[in-house]
Design a protein around this motif. Structure first.
Motif, PDB file in Angstrom:
ATOM      1  N   LEU A  11     -14.453 -37.970 -32.011  1.00 50.62           N
ATOM      2  CA  LEU A  11     -15.572 -37.031 -31.960  1.00 50.62           C
ATOM      3  C   LEU A  11     -16.514 -37.389 -30.813  1.00 50.62           C
ATOM      4  N   SER A  12     -16.740 -38.671 -30.592  1.00 49.95           N
ATOM      5  CA  SER A  12     -17.574 -39.104 -29.458  1.00 49.95           C
ATOM      6  C   SER A  12     -16.956 -38.661 -28.138  1.00 49.95           C
ATOM      7  N   GLN A  13     -15.634 -38.758 -28.027  1.00 49.78           N
ATOM      8  CA  GLN A  13     -14.953 -38.304 -26.819  1.00 49.78           C
ATOM      9  C   GLN A  13     -15.125 -36.805 -26.624  1.00 49.78           C
ATOM     10  N   ALA A  14     -15.033 -36.068 -27.710  1.00 48.31           N
ATOM     11  CA  ALA A  14     -15.193 -34.613 -27.619  1.00 48.31           C
ATOM     12  C   ALA A  14     -16.583 -34.235 -27.130  1.00 48.31           C
ATOM     13  N   MET A  15     -17.580 -34.986 -27.562  1.00 47.61           N
ATOM     14  CA  MET A  15     -18.962 -34.669 -27.199  1.00 47.61           C
ATOM     15  C   MET A  15     -19.299 -35.003 -25.749  1.00 47.61           C
ATOM     16  N   LEU A  16     -18.393 -35.686 -25.069  1.00 50.32           N
ATOM     17  CA  LEU A  16     -18.599 -36.007 -23.651  1.00 50.32           C
ATOM     18  C   LEU A  16     -17.924 -34.996 -22.732  1.00 50.32           C
ATOM     19  N   LEU A  17     -17.153 -34.077 -23.289  1.00 52.70           N
ATOM     20  CA  LEU A  17     -16.374 -33.146 -22.484  1.00 52.70           C
ATOM     21  C   LEU A  17     -17.158 -31.884 -22.138  1.00 52.70           C
ATOM     22  N   ASP A  18     -16.667 -31.178 -21.134  1.00 56.08           N
ATOM     23  CA  ASP A  18     -17.309 -29.947 -20.681  1.00 56.08           C
ATOM     24  C   ASP A  18     -16.840 -28.777 -21.558  1.00 56.08           C
ATOM     25  N   VAL A  19     -17.294 -28.793 -22.808  1.00 53.25           N
ATOM     26  CA  VAL A  19     -17.042 -27.689 -23.727  1.00 53.25           C
ATOM     27  C   VAL A  19     -18.386 -27.242 -24.288  1.00 53.25           C
ATOM     28  N   ASP A  20     -18.408 -26.059 -24.883  1.00 56.68           N
ATOM     29  CA  ASP A  20     -19.679 -25.482 -25.323  1.00 56.68           C
ATOM     30  C   ASP A  20     -20.001 -25.763 -26.781  1.00 56.68           C
ATOM     31  N   LEU A  21     -18.984 -25.834 -27.621  1.00 58.65           N
ATOM     32  CA  LEU A  21     -19.219 -26.000 -29.048  1.00 58.65           C
ATOM     33  C   LEU A  21     -18.117 -26.851 -29.647  1.00 58.65           C
ATOM     34  N   VAL A  22     -18.480 -27.831 -30.431  1.00 59.01           N
ATOM     35  CA  VAL A  22     -17.545 -28.634 -31.201  1.00 59.01           C
ATOM     36  C   VAL A  22     -17.803 -28.351 -32.681  1.00 59.01           C
ATOM     37  N   VAL A  23     -16.759 -27.900 -33.376  1.00 55.19           N
ATOM     38  CA  VAL A  23     -16.854 -27.648 -34.811  1.00 55.19           C
ATOM     39  C   VAL A  23     -16.108 -28.771 -35.517  1.00 55.19           C
ATOM     40  N   ALA A  24     -16.848 -29.633 -36.209  1.00 56.33           N
ATOM     41  CA  ALA A  24     -16.271 -30.805 -36.871  1.00 56.33           C
ATOM     42  C   ALA A  24     -16.078 -30.489 -38.351  1.00 56.33           C
ATOM     43  N   THR A  25     -14.821 -30.467 -38.792  1.00 54.51           N
ATOM     44  CA  THR A  25     -14.525 -30.204 -40.196  1.00 54.51           C
ATOM     45  C   THR A  25     -13.764 -31.382 -40.793  1.00 54.51           C
ATOM     46  N   GLY A  26     -13.572 -31.337 -42.106  1.00 55.49           N
ATOM     47  CA  GLY A  26     -12.813 -32.388 -42.765  1.00 55.49           C
ATOM     48  C   GLY A  26     -13.412 -33.755 -42.495  1.00 55.49           C
ATOM     49  N   LEU A  27     -12.560 -34.727 -42.182  1.00 58.58           N
ATOM     50  CA  LEU A  27     -13.017 -36.095 -41.949  1.00 58.58           C
ATOM     51  C   LEU A  27     -13.893 -36.218 -40.707  1.00 58.58           C
ATOM     52  N   PHE A  28     -13.749 -35.297 -39.757  1.00 60.04           N
ATOM     53  CA  PHE A  28     -14.642 -35.316 -38.589  1.00 60.04           C
ATOM     54  C   PHE A  28     -16.081 -35.012 -39.007  1.00 60.04           C
ATOM     55  N   SER A  29     -16.238 -34.128 -39.985  1.00 60.52           N
ATOM     56  CA  SER A  29     -17.589 -33.744 -40.404  1.00 60.52           C
ATOM     57  C   SER A  29     -18.337 -34.923 -41.012  1.00 60.52           C
ATOM     58  N   LEU A  30     -17.593 -35.847 -41.612  1.00 58.28           N
ATOM     59  CA  LEU A  30     -18.222 -37.003 -42.242  1.00 58.28           C
ATOM     60  C   LEU A  30     -18.745 -37.999 -41.219  1.00 58.28           C
ATOM     61  N   GLU A  31     -18.270 -37.886 -39.965  1.00 54.20           N
ATOM     62  CA  GLU A  31     -18.681 -38.812 -38.911  1.00 54.20           C
ATOM     63  C   GLU A  31     -19.663 -38.180 -37.925  1.00 54.20           C
ATOM     64  N   SER A  32     -20.105 -36.960 -38.206  1.00 49.36           N
ATOM     65  CA  SER A  32     -20.885 -36.217 -37.212  1.00 49.36           C
ATOM     66  C   SER A  32     -22.346 -36.637 -37.147  1.00 49.36           C
ATOM     67  N   SER A  33     -22.858 -37.290 -38.184  1.00 49.62           N
ATOM     68  CA  SER A  33     -24.285 -37.630 -38.186  1.00 49.62           C
ATOM     69  C   SER A  33     -24.648 -38.554 -37.032  1.00 49.62           C
ATOM     70  N   VAL A  34     -23.751 -39.472 -36.693  1.00 45.99           N
ATOM     71  CA  VAL A  34     -24.011 -40.381 -35.573  1.00 45.99           C
ATOM     72  C   VAL A  34     -24.099 -39.611 -34.273  1.00 45.99           C
ATOM     73  N   GLU A  35     -23.208 -38.652 -34.078  1.00 46.04           N
ATOM     74  CA  GLU A  35     -23.218 -37.880 -32.830  1.00 46.04           C
ATOM     75  C   GLU A  35     -24.469 -37.031 -32.712  1.00 46.04           C
ATOM     76  N   LYS A  36     -24.949 -36.510 -33.832  1.00 51.13           N
ATOM     77  CA  LYS A  36     -26.147 -35.675 -33.775  1.00 51.13           C
ATOM     78  C   LYS A  36     -27.358 -36.475 -33.301  1.00 51.13           C
ATOM     79  N   THR A  37     -27.400 -37.750 -33.639  1.00 50.10           N
ATOM     80  CA  THR A  37     -28.517 -38.592 -33.201  1.00 50.10           C
ATOM     81  C   THR A  37     -28.430 -38.923 -31.716  1.00 50.10           C
ATOM     82  N   LYS A  38     -27.211 -38.864 -31.151  1.00 49.08           N
ATOM     83  CA  LYS A  38     -27.019 -39.204 -29.734  1.00 49.08           C
ATOM     84  C   LYS A  38     -27.086 -37.978 -28.826  1.00 49.08           C
ATOM     85  N   LYS A  39     -27.217 -36.806 -29.400  1.00 48.86           N
ATOM     86  CA  LYS A  39     -27.092 -35.561 -28.646  1.00 48.86           C
ATOM     87  C   LYS A  39     -28.103 -35.493 -27.496  1.00 48.86           C
ATOM     88  N   ASN A  40     -27.649 -35.031 -26.342  1.00 49.16           N
ATOM     89  CA  ASN A  40     -28.548 -34.790 -25.221  1.00 49.16           C
ATOM     90  C   ASN A  40     -28.309 -33.386 -24.685  1.00 49.16           C
TER      91      ASN A  40
END
Length: 472
Positions: free
Chosen positions: A381-410
């Protein structure tokens, strides 16, 4: 499932290492493991699985016309009605029957394993060699201790080359399958964290894959992909003359490509030994699969032009980088399997394909990762958030790890939407989808992420079509 008259009472006894003073003249039409589809005269092997016991269906198989049965416990069949072969383990017996058949055929066996790229490499290899050989290959996901024997058992008498996909989900599986298949050419495409629930770690995956090379006979050839580089190091510890196939400086120069170019469609073309190969399966990883197929075809003395033409004709398999158009949306459907390496490859493709269009990564769980699952989902998920994409939809087990990424968002990060259930996630982001995006659906097979396709059809297009115009 095999040629008529190959199997008889004598050969069944020999294959299963059974002793008998009463060998009959009985012949059989083939071998079957499915009581529902057993054909007249076939030998039914009563397998035992986690949720079934083939012995419960022996009588049904006999009523269907089975000419003999292989069992590991007593069955209620009238004495003398049909031959009954008693063994300790029917799964092992199936493998013994397959090895016997394999040895009776004058064939070259190619065995392909790897954490990713097995099916793609197998499909491209088949296309490369088909004009020159009568080939027989793994169908679907028949790459386990049932599927590999059934593939060998179904090889026609005139087969010259068998291309097997070898899978594993637990230690020891590849060793057994190698003993059954006895390959002339062994291929490990790559290694990554996959099936670590039982294999434990990347080291465990590596050890399991190397069992293919440990099981090769003298004179056999070993090939590995160039990534990760430790794969070639480990392989050469087992077989010194292992060929390393890829684009890196540590790979065998005679098998490297040149002038690699990715089109806006995501498909690549490249030059190899004077021929131009134009792939129809998107992604840079498809170049690696094609190079491996070219190397295998070279070992089989297939002319380069023939192999190049065959490889250039291969289209993406269903749910494996399959591209579909839904109105103005381009769907990249890659839902057959998922591990950290394959998800990263799919994300990399999404980031560069069809420049100028909005990009959405819709991610579902990567399964069978064991105790490493949380860490690996977080990393991807961290790798996905570094890519040139517009929206990442995290479901299933990815959704459980998304809170960390939300705190790092820029400000440069993609938007992140996190919902456990994929259908509810779609409902949440539906109004954010304009209808002109490139959208990746990526998850393990068990997630069934393709179940979202009808929603895209209903909202954005009445029919899903593949990029080559055929209906999906």
């Amino acid at each position: 499932m095999t040629d008529l008259q190959f199997w008889n009472d004598t050969r069944i006894h020999e294959a299963l290492n059974l002793m008998s003073e009463n060998i009959t003249e009985t012949s059989f039409s083939g071998i079957s493991t499915d009581s529902r589809s057993v054909r007249e005269g076939e030998v039914f092997v009563a397998l035992i699985g986690g949720n079934f016991d083939g012995h419960d269906f022996v009588l049904s198989a006999v009523e269907q016309g089975a000419g003999g049965v292989v069992v590991s416990c007593s069955v209620n069949i009238e004495e003398g009605r049909i031959p009954v072969y008693h063994v300790e383990d029917t799964l092992e017996a199936l493998g013994n029957l397959a090895r016997y058949r394999r040895r009776e055929l004058d064939i070259t066996v190619v065995a392909i394993t790897g954490s990713s790229g097995k099916t793609g490499t197998k499909d491209l290899t088949q296309a490369a060699i088909e004009p020159c050989y009568e080939s027989h290959c793994t169908v679907g996901n028949q790459n386990n201790r049932i599927g590999v024997p059934l593939t060998l058992l179904s090889a026609p008498e005139n087969t010259q080359v068998v291309v097997l996909e070898i899978g594993t989900s637990e230690p020891g599986e590849i060793e057994v399958l190698t003993q059954i298949a006895e390959p002339h050419i062994g291929v490990v495409t790559t290694v990554s964290e996959s099936h670590t629930e039982k294999l434990g770690s990347l080291d465990g995956v590596m050890k399991e894959k190397m069992e293919l090379f440990r099981g090769l006979s003298a004179g056999a050839t070993a090939l590995v992909g160039g990534d990760p580089q430790i794969l070639s190091t480990k392989a050469k510890e087992v077989i010194k003359n292992t060929l390393v196939i890829g684009t890196g400086s540590h790979t065998d120069v005679s098998y490297r490509p040149s002038q690699i170019k990715m089109e806006e469609s995501g498909c690549c073309n490249f030059s190899w030994r004077g021929e131009r190969i134009a792939l129809q399966v998107p992604g840079m990883h498809s170049v690696q699969n094609a190079l491996m197929a070219l190397a295998i075809s070279d070992l089989l003395d297939v002319p380069v032009s023939t192999a190049a033409e065959g490889i250039s004709s291969v289209r993406a398999s269903e749910m494996r980088m399959e591209m579909m158009e839904m109105g103005g949306i381009t769907l990249i459907l890659d839902c057959y399997n998922a591990n950290p390496q394959s998800v990263k490859s799919a994300l990399d493709l999404l980031a560069v394909i069809k420049p100028g269009r909005p990009k959405i990564a819709f991610l579902g769980s990567m399964l069978e990762l064991g105790s490493n699952s949380d860490q690996l989902h977080r990393r991807v998920l961290s790798q996905a958030m570094l890519l040139d994409v517009d929206l990442v939809v995290a479901t299933g087990l990815f959704s459980l790890e998304s809170s960390v990424e939300k705190t790092k968002k820029n400000t440069k990060s993609p938007r992140l939407v996190s919902v456990l259930d994929p259908q509810k996630a779609y409902e949440k982001v539906r109004d954010q989808i304009r209808g002109d995006e490139v959208l990746l659906l990526k998850a393990s097979r068990g997630v069934n992420l393709e179940k979202l396709i009808p929603f895209f059809e209903a909202d954005f297009g009445t029919k899903g079509t593949s990029v080559d115009g055929g209906e999906s």
